[in-house]
Design a protein around this motif. Sequence first.
Motif, PDB file in Angstrom:
ATOM      1  N   HIS A  32       0.842  -1.178   0.000  1.00 51.45           N
ATOM      2  CA  HIS A  32       0.000   0.000   0.000  1.00 51.45           C
ATOM      3  C   HIS A  32       0.881   1.233   0.000  1.00 51.45           C
ATOM      4  O   HIS A  32       1.508   1.541  -0.984  1.00 51.45           O
ATOM      5  N   TYR A  33       0.996   1.940   1.072  1.00 53.22           N
ATOM      6  CA  TYR A  33       1.827   3.129   1.074  1.00 53.22           C
ATOM      7  C   TYR A  33       3.288   2.747   1.297  1.00 53.22           C
ATOM      8  O   TYR A  33       3.588   1.672   1.849  1.00 53.22           O
ATOM      9  N   MET A  34       4.181   3.625   0.880  1.00 54.14           N
ATOM     10  CA  MET A  34       5.607   3.501   1.174  1.00 54.14           C
ATOM     11  C   MET A  34       6.102   4.880   1.577  1.00 54.14           C
ATOM     12  O   MET A  34       5.634   5.889   1.035  1.00 54.14           O
ATOM     13  N   GLY A  35       7.023   4.916   2.499  1.00 57.37           N
ATOM     14  CA  GLY A  35       7.472   6.208   2.963  1.00 57.37           C
ATOM     15  C   GLY A  35       8.874   6.189   3.518  1.00 57.37           C
ATOM     16  O   GLY A  35       9.456   5.134   3.765  1.00 57.37           O
ATOM     17  N   TRP A  36       9.408   7.395   3.687  1.00 57.50           N
ATOM     18  CA  TRP A  36      10.715   7.600   4.286  1.00 57.50           C
ATOM     19  C   TRP A  36      10.558   8.443   5.550  1.00 57.50           C
ATOM     20  O   TRP A  36       9.872   9.469   5.532  1.00 57.50           O
ATOM     21  N   TYR A  37      11.205   7.998   6.599  1.00 63.58           N
ATOM     22  CA  TYR A  37      11.264   8.721   7.862  1.00 63.58           C
ATOM     23  C   TYR A  37      12.736   8.975   8.176  1.00 63.58           C
ATOM     24  O   TYR A  37      13.618   8.334   7.606  1.00 63.58           O
ATOM     25  N   ARG A  38      12.974   9.910   9.097  1.00 66.86           N
ATOM     26  CA  ARG A  38      14.348  10.135   9.525  1.00 66.86           C
ATOM     27  C   ARG A  38      14.378  10.444  11.024  1.00 66.86           C
ATOM     28  O   ARG A  38      13.412  10.937  11.579  1.00 66.86           O
ATOM     29  N   GLN A  39      15.517  10.122  11.612  1.00 73.08           N
ATOM     30  CA  GLN A  39      15.706  10.393  13.028  1.00 73.08           C
ATOM     31  C   GLN A  39      17.105  10.933  13.248  1.00 73.08           C
ATOM     32  O   GLN A  39      18.097  10.239  12.997  1.00 73.08           O
ATOM     33  N   SER A  52       1.480   6.953  -1.954  1.00 75.60           N
ATOM     34  CA  SER A  52       0.439   5.930  -1.934  1.00 75.60           C
ATOM     35  C   SER A  52       0.638   4.950  -3.089  1.00 75.60           C
ATOM     36  O   SER A  52       1.456   5.172  -3.984  1.00 75.60           O
ATOM     37  N   SER A  53      -0.149   3.904  -3.072  1.00 74.08           N
ATOM     38  CA  SER A  53      -0.069   2.932  -4.158  1.00 74.08           C
ATOM     39  C   SER A  53      -0.459   3.563  -5.485  1.00 74.08           C
ATOM     40  O   SER A  53      -0.004   3.118  -6.548  1.00 74.08           O
ATOM     41  N   GLY A  54      -1.267   4.617  -5.430  1.00 72.33           N
ATOM     42  CA  GLY A  54      -1.681   5.303  -6.657  1.00 72.33           C
ATOM     43  C   GLY A  54      -0.759   6.411  -7.085  1.00 72.33           C
ATOM     44  O   GLY A  54      -0.970   7.029  -8.131  1.00 72.33           O
ATOM     45  N   GLY A  55       0.274   6.680  -6.269  1.00 73.43           N
ATOM     46  CA  GLY A  55       1.259   7.682  -6.649  1.00 73.43           C
ATOM     47  C   GLY A  55       1.091   9.041  -5.997  1.00 73.43           C
ATOM     48  O   GLY A  55       1.872   9.961  -6.278  1.00 73.43           O
ATOM     49  N   SER A  56       0.104   9.207  -5.133  1.00 73.51           N
ATOM     50  CA  SER A  56      -0.047  10.484  -4.423  1.00 73.51           C
ATOM     51  C   SER A  56       1.075  10.643  -3.410  1.00 73.51           C
ATOM     52  O   SER A  56       1.405   9.697  -2.696  1.00 73.51           O
ATOM     53  N   ARG A  71       8.222   5.558  -6.642  1.00 70.35           N
ATOM     54  CA  ARG A  71       8.202   4.118  -6.411  1.00 70.35           C
ATOM     55  C   ARG A  71       8.100   3.374  -7.724  1.00 70.35           C
ATOM     56  O   ARG A  71       7.521   3.875  -8.696  1.00 70.35           O
ATOM     57  N   ASP A  72       8.661   2.171  -7.726  1.00 67.56           N
ATOM     58  CA  ASP A  72       8.570   1.258  -8.858  1.00 67.56           C
ATOM     59  C   ASP A  72       7.822   0.041  -8.349  1.00 67.56           C
ATOM     60  O   ASP A  72       8.387  -0.805  -7.648  1.00 67.56           O
ATOM     61  N   ASN A  73       6.543  -0.043  -8.662  1.00 66.08           N
ATOM     62  CA  ASN A  73       5.712  -1.117  -8.123  1.00 66.08           C
ATOM     63  C   ASN A  73       6.152  -2.490  -8.627  1.00 66.08           C
ATOM     64  O   ASN A  73       6.013  -3.485  -7.918  1.00 66.08           O
ATOM     65  N   ALA A  74       6.682  -2.552  -9.835  1.00 60.79           N
ATOM     66  CA  ALA A  74       7.135  -3.837 -10.382  1.00 60.79           C
ATOM     67  C   ALA A  74       8.326  -4.386  -9.597  1.00 60.79           C
ATOM     68  O   ALA A  74       8.535  -5.600  -9.536  1.00 60.79           O
ATOM     69  N   LYS A  75       9.097  -3.476  -9.003  1.00 59.28           N
ATOM     70  CA  LYS A  75      10.282  -3.881  -8.243  1.00 59.28           C
ATOM     71  C   LYS A  75      10.060  -3.796  -6.734  1.00 59.28           C
ATOM     72  O   LYS A  75      10.993  -4.029  -5.961  1.00 59.28           O
ATOM     73  N   ASN A  76       8.865  -3.422  -6.312  1.00 61.89           N
ATOM     74  CA  ASN A  76       8.580  -3.254  -4.876  1.00 61.89           C
ATOM     75  C   ASN A  76       9.610  -2.340  -4.219  1.00 61.89           C
ATOM     76  O   ASN A  76      10.094  -2.617  -3.111  1.00 61.89           O
ATOM     77  N   THR A  77       9.924  -1.264  -4.900  1.00 62.75           N
ATOM     78  CA  THR A  77      11.002  -0.375  -4.456  1.00 62.75           C
ATOM     79  C   THR A  77      10.520   1.068  -4.386  1.00 62.75           C
ATOM     80  O   THR A  77       9.776   1.524  -5.261  1.00 62.75           O
ATOM     81  N   VAL A  78      10.962   1.762  -3.342  1.00 61.34           N
ATOM     82  CA  VAL A  78      10.693   3.182  -3.206  1.00 61.34           C
ATOM     83  C   VAL A  78      12.023   3.925  -3.177  1.00 61.34           C
ATOM     84  O   VAL A  78      13.019   3.402  -2.671  1.00 61.34           O
ATOM     85  N   TYR A  79      12.024   5.108  -3.749  1.00 63.11           N
ATOM     86  CA  TYR A  79      13.233   5.914  -3.855  1.00 63.11           C
ATOM     87  C   TYR A  79      13.011   7.272  -3.185  1.00 63.11           C
ATOM     88  O   TYR A  79      11.884   7.764  -3.108  1.00 63.11           O
ATOM     89  N   LEU A  80      14.098   7.870  -2.760  1.00 61.12           N
ATOM     90  CA  LEU A  80      14.068   9.239  -2.276  1.00 61.12           C
ATOM     91  C   LEU A  80      15.254   9.981  -2.881  1.00 61.12           C
ATOM     92  O   LEU A  80      16.407   9.714  -2.518  1.00 61.12           O
ATOM     93  N   GLN A  81      14.957  10.841  -3.827  1.00 59.20           N
ATOM     94  CA  GLN A  81      15.991  11.681  -4.424  1.00 59.20           C
ATOM     95  C   GLN A  81      16.112  12.936  -3.570  1.00 59.20           C
ATOM     96  O   GLN A  81      15.132  13.675  -3.396  1.00 59.20           O
ATOM     97  N   CYS A  95      13.027   3.424   5.882  1.00 59.81           N
ATOM     98  CA  CYS A  95      11.944   3.134   4.955  1.00 59.81           C
ATOM     99  C   CYS A  95      10.826   2.434   5.733  1.00 59.81           C
ATOM    100  O   CYS A  95      11.091   1.605   6.615  1.00 59.81           O
ATOM    101  N   LYS A  96       9.586   2.764   5.387  1.00 63.61           N
ATOM    102  CA  LYS A  96       8.424   2.119   5.997  1.00 63.61           C
ATOM    103  C   LYS A  96       7.427   1.790   4.908  1.00 63.61           C
ATOM    104  O   LYS A  96       7.249   2.570   3.964  1.00 63.61           O
ATOM    105  N   ALA A  97       6.784   0.651   5.025  1.00 63.22           N
ATOM    106  CA  ALA A  97       5.789   0.273   4.025  1.00 63.22           C
ATOM    107  C   ALA A  97       4.632  -0.470   4.670  1.00 63.22           C
ATOM    108  O   ALA A  97       4.836  -1.254   5.612  1.00 63.22           O
ATOM    109  N   GLY A  98       3.458  -0.228   4.164  1.00 66.51           N
ATOM    110  CA  GLY A  98       2.279  -0.985   4.579  1.00 66.51           C
ATOM    111  C   GLY A  98       2.092  -2.124   3.605  1.00 66.51           C
ATOM    112  O   GLY A  98       1.822  -1.892   2.426  1.00 66.51           O
ATOM    113  N   ILE A  99       2.266  -3.360   4.082  1.00 62.38           N
ATOM    114  CA  ILE A  99       2.353  -4.518   3.197  1.00 62.38           C
ATOM    115  C   ILE A  99       1.311  -5.555   3.559  1.00 62.38           C
ATOM    116  O   ILE A  99       1.139  -5.899   4.740  1.00 62.38           O
ATOM    117  N   LEU A 100       0.653  -6.059   2.539  1.00 57.59           N
ATOM    118  CA  LEU A 100      -0.298  -7.152   2.687  1.00 57.59           C
ATOM    119  C   LEU A 100       0.377  -8.442   2.242  1.00 57.59           C
ATOM    120  O   LEU A 100       0.863  -8.535   1.111  1.00 57.59           O
TER     121      LEU A 100
END
Length: 119
Positions: A32-39, A52-56, A71-81, A95-100
């Motif tokens: 579902h969603y993918m995200g980047w956090y920092r600490q 989001s999965s739809g690209g928002s 994100r590249d859904n085919a590769k299950n990968t998220v990027y942060l430029q 990296c954090k992701a909501g995964i089913l």
Amino acid sequence: QVQLVESGGGLVQPGGSLRLSCAASGNIFSIHYMGWYRQAPGKQRELVADISSGGSTNYEDSVKGRFTISRDNAKNTVYLQMNSLKAEDTAVYYCKAGILTRTSLGDHWGQGTQVTVSS
């Protein structure tokens, strides 16, 4: 079993750029969603950007116009430029992701990658 593996962190001078990647693997049915956090040291973990999965997309105010999440859904990968990096961007990035999976829906975290912005 689901794994998130980040890469791309490192040391960069102020004004420089880095690209972080996070690849999800395992028994994944959908992401579902993918995200980047920092600490940063002595601070709470904060959201940097998510998609989001739809690209928002959604960005923390201090990175708007400098960071781009994709994100590249085919590769299950998220990027942060990350461009125009500042010393205050120094932190461990997660990296954090909501995964089913076949058996559950839940949040998964990567191990973190260090980003240091310094001259």
